[in-house]
Design a protein around this motif. Structure first.
Motif, short mmCIF file in Angstrom:
data_model
loop_
_atom_site.label_atom_id
_atom_site.label_comp_id
_atom_site.label_asym_id
_atom_site.label_seq_id
_atom_site.Cartn_x
_atom_site.Cartn_y
_atom_site.Cartn_z
N GLN A 3 0.99 -1.00 -0.10
CA GLN A 3 0.07 -0.07 -0.10
C GLN A 3 0.85 1.28 0.07
O GLN A 3 1.85 1.36 0.59
N TYR A 94 1.20 10.86 -8.30
CA TYR A 94 1.19 9.45 -7.89
C TYR A 94 2.54 8.89 -7.50
O TYR A 94 3.56 9.16 -8.21
N TRP A 105 0.40 1.56 -7.18
CA TRP A 105 0.18 3.02 -7.17
C TRP A 105 -0.59 3.40 -5.82
O TRP A 105 -1.32 2.82 -5.53
N LYS A 107 -3.26 6.44 -4.47
CA LYS A 107 -4.62 6.94 -4.92
C LYS A 107 -4.15 8.26 -5.51
O LYS A 107 -4.81 9.05 -6.13
#
Length: 115
Positions: A3, A94, A105, A107
């Motif tokens: 994440q 990003y 990636w 958000k």
């Protein structure tokens, strides 16, 4: 599970500065490369800056001399320092990394530069 969470975007006047942060979970930036990309309205996503696991950095010609990328291994965070911002820098920024040939990636965080 990898994440990436970006933060630090906002509205700034031309000539101002912002520092974006990308915090990671499930991956260690000390052993994998990371990059910042941006996508302006109606345009394709473009590479802004990268940093290798060894700390080697590279920035796009369009932001050279104004933007820099760095990393804090203790915080497992990659930064994008943006100085002398221009209206054309307006975009969603990003964070990206690649693990086992898979791209991950965040958000994105919106940067708006007013003239």
């Amino acid at each position: 599970q990898v994440q990436l969470v970006e933060s630090g975007g906002g509205l700034v006047q031309a000539g101002g500065s912002l520092r974006l942060s990308c915090a990671a979970a499930g991956v260690f930036f000390s052993i994998t490369a990371a990059g910042w990309y941006r996508q302006a309205p109606g345009k394709q996503r473009e590479l802004v800056a990268t940093i290798t696991s060894g700390g080697r950095t590279n920035v796009a010609d369009s932001v050279k001399g104004r933007f820099s990328i760095s990393r804090d291994n203790a915080k497992n965070t990659v930064y994008l320092q943006m100085n002398s911002l221009k209206p054309e820098d307006t975009a969603v920024y990003y964070c990206n990394t690649k693990v086992s040939f898979t791209d991950y990636w965040g958000k994105g965080t919106l940067v708006t530069v007013s003239s």
